[in-house]
Design a protein around this motif. Structure first.
Motif, short mmCIF file in Angstrom:
data_model
loop_
_atom_site.label_atom_id
_atom_site.label_comp_id
_atom_site.label_asym_id
_atom_site.label_seq_id
_atom_site.Cartn_x
_atom_site.Cartn_y
_atom_site.Cartn_z
N HIS A 32 0.84 -1.20 0.00
CA HIS A 32 0.00 0.00 0.00
C HIS A 32 0.88 1.25 0.00
O HIS A 32 0.63 2.19 -0.76
CB HIS A 32 -0.94 -0.01 1.21
N LEU A 33 1.90 1.27 0.82
CA LEU A 33 2.81 2.42 0.85
C LEU A 33 3.57 2.57 -0.46
O LEU A 33 3.79 3.69 -0.95
CB LEU A 33 3.78 2.31 2.02
N LYS A 34 4.00 1.45 -1.03
CA LYS A 34 4.75 1.51 -2.29
C LYS A 34 3.91 2.14 -3.40
O LYS A 34 4.40 2.99 -4.15
CB LYS A 34 5.17 0.10 -2.71
N PHE A 35 2.65 1.75 -3.50
CA PHE A 35 1.81 2.25 -4.58
C PHE A 35 1.13 3.57 -4.26
O PHE A 35 0.63 4.24 -5.15
CB PHE A 35 0.77 1.20 -4.98
N SER A 36 1.08 3.96 -2.99
CA SER A 36 0.47 5.24 -2.67
C SER A 36 1.48 6.38 -2.59
O SER A 36 1.10 7.53 -2.62
CB SER A 36 -0.30 5.16 -1.35
N GLU A 37 2.77 6.04 -2.52
CA GLU A 37 3.79 7.09 -2.42
C GLU A 37 4.85 7.02 -3.50
O GLU A 37 5.67 7.92 -3.60
CB GLU A 37 4.45 7.02 -1.04
N LEU A 47 -5.57 9.35 -11.35
CA LEU A 47 -6.83 8.81 -11.88
C LEU A 47 -7.60 8.00 -10.84
O LEU A 47 -8.81 8.13 -10.71
CB LEU A 47 -6.54 7.89 -13.07
N LEU A 48 -6.91 7.14 -10.10
CA LEU A 48 -7.57 6.13 -9.28
C LEU A 48 -7.61 6.46 -7.80
O LEU A 48 -8.22 5.71 -7.03
CB LEU A 48 -6.89 4.77 -9.47
N LEU A 49 -6.95 7.51 -7.40
CA LEU A 49 -6.87 7.89 -5.99
C LEU A 49 -6.23 6.75 -5.20
O LEU A 49 -5.22 6.20 -5.60
CB LEU A 49 -8.23 8.30 -5.45
N ASP A 50 -6.82 6.36 -4.09
CA ASP A 50 -6.19 5.36 -3.22
C ASP A 50 -6.55 3.92 -3.61
O ASP A 50 -6.02 2.97 -3.05
CB ASP A 50 -6.63 5.63 -1.78
N ALA A 51 -7.44 3.74 -4.57
CA ALA A 51 -7.88 2.39 -4.93
C ALA A 51 -6.76 1.57 -5.56
O ALA A 51 -6.75 0.35 -5.46
CB ALA A 51 -9.07 2.45 -5.87
N LEU A 52 -5.81 2.22 -6.21
CA LEU A 52 -4.67 1.50 -6.77
C LEU A 52 -3.87 0.83 -5.67
O LEU A 52 -3.53 -0.36 -5.75
CB LEU A 52 -3.76 2.44 -7.57
N HIS A 117 -9.97 -6.95 -3.15
CA HIS A 117 -9.29 -6.77 -4.43
C HIS A 117 -10.30 -6.53 -5.56
O HIS A 117 -10.14 -5.61 -6.37
CB HIS A 117 -8.44 -8.01 -4.72
N THR A 118 -11.37 -7.32 -5.59
CA THR A 118 -12.38 -7.16 -6.63
C THR A 118 -13.11 -5.82 -6.48
O THR A 118 -13.34 -5.13 -7.47
CB THR A 118 -13.39 -8.31 -6.56
N GLY A 119 -13.46 -5.46 -5.26
CA GLY A 119 -14.11 -4.18 -5.03
C GLY A 119 -13.25 -3.00 -5.45
O GLY A 119 -13.74 -2.04 -6.06
N SER A 120 -11.98 -3.06 -5.16
CA SER A 120 -11.11 -1.95 -5.56
C SER A 120 -10.93 -1.89 -7.07
O SER A 120 -10.81 -0.81 -7.64
CB SER A 120 -9.76 -2.03 -4.84
N HIS A 121 -10.93 -3.05 -7.74
CA HIS A 121 -10.86 -3.02 -9.21
C HIS A 121 -12.13 -2.44 -9.81
O HIS A 121 -12.07 -1.73 -10.82
CB HIS A 121 -10.60 -4.42 -9.77
N MET A 122 -13.27 -2.72 -9.21
CA MET A 122 -14.51 -2.11 -9.70
C MET A 122 -14.47 -0.60 -9.51
O MET A 122 -14.90 0.15 -10.39
CB MET A 122 -15.71 -2.72 -9.00
N PHE A 123 -13.94 -0.17 -8.39
CA PHE A 123 -13.79 1.27 -8.16
C PHE A 123 -12.79 1.85 -9.16
O PHE A 123 -13.01 2.94 -9.70
CB PHE A 123 -13.33 1.54 -6.73
N ASN A 124 -11.69 1.13 -9.43
CA ASN A 124 -10.70 1.59 -10.40
C ASN A 124 -11.34 1.76 -11.77
O ASN A 124 -11.10 2.76 -12.46
CB ASN A 124 -9.55 0.58 -10.53
N TYR A 125 -12.14 0.80 -12.17
CA TYR A 125 -12.78 0.89 -13.48
C TYR A 125 -13.71 2.09 -13.54
O TYR A 125 -13.72 2.83 -14.53
CB TYR A 125 -13.56 -0.40 -13.78
#
Length: 169
Positions: A32-37, A47-52, A117-125
């Motif tokens: 989470h830290l790697k991809f948020s920072e 584009l995706l905010l914190d969902a990535l 994981h699935t919920g965050s991908h739906m949010f990403n989409y």
């Protein structure tokens, strides 16, 4: 005397569960830290905010638990551990006898991380689709400012349900 028996009998089981949960939490926080920072994910974060970060953190935990799920039910491996040393403490042998319970715990963790994981991908989409209509102060859409090929949705003419159905197959 009762407290000592609890530690001897169930201590290894709780130690294993504590280490397993700690590893899950550590993996999630680390990714989470790697991809948020991380600077290499700057445009995706726009584009995706914190969902990535949530998707990648849960994916790391999902990979870890999918790796572990079959170890507790591998009878040859358990038999090898049981017979490898005759001086194995009884509490460790009891832990090996609780293999189905550990298998169920890991399976429940897989279900949990899959839902996140699935919920965050739906949010990403959904964020990818709405990024075609979001505008900055100059009136430009956000995706026109991004490098080509970053938004996989393809444009405002795509049907959301069509793209979501075909990509989830």
């Amino acid at each position: 005397m009762v407290k000592c028996n609890w530690i001897v009998n169930d201590g290894p089981r709780f130690l294993f569960l504590f280490l397993w949960l700690g590893t899950n939490v550590g993996l999630y926080i680390g990714f989470h830290l790697k991809f948020s920072e991380g600077s290499e994910f700057y445009y995706l974060r726009k584009l995706l905010l914190d969902a990535l970060a949530v998707a990648r953190g849960s994916a790391a935990c999902l990979n870890f638990n999918c790796m572990l799920v079959l170890f507790p039910v591998c009878r040859n491996l358990i038999s090898m551990f049981r017979g490898s040393c005759r001086c194995t403490p009884r509490s460790i042998r009891r832990l090996l006898d609780k293999n189905i319970t550990i298998h169920i715990y890991i399976a429940l963790a897989i279900v949990f991380w899959t839902a996140i994981h699935t919920g965050s991908h739906m949010f990403n989409y959904r964020r990818f689709v709405t990024s075609w209509t979001l505008k900055n102060q100059q009136g430009e859409t956000i995706v026109t400012l991004l490098p080509d090929g970053l938004n996989p949705v393809g444009g405002p003419g795509n049907s959301e349900s069509e793209v979501m159905f075909t990509t989830s197959m």
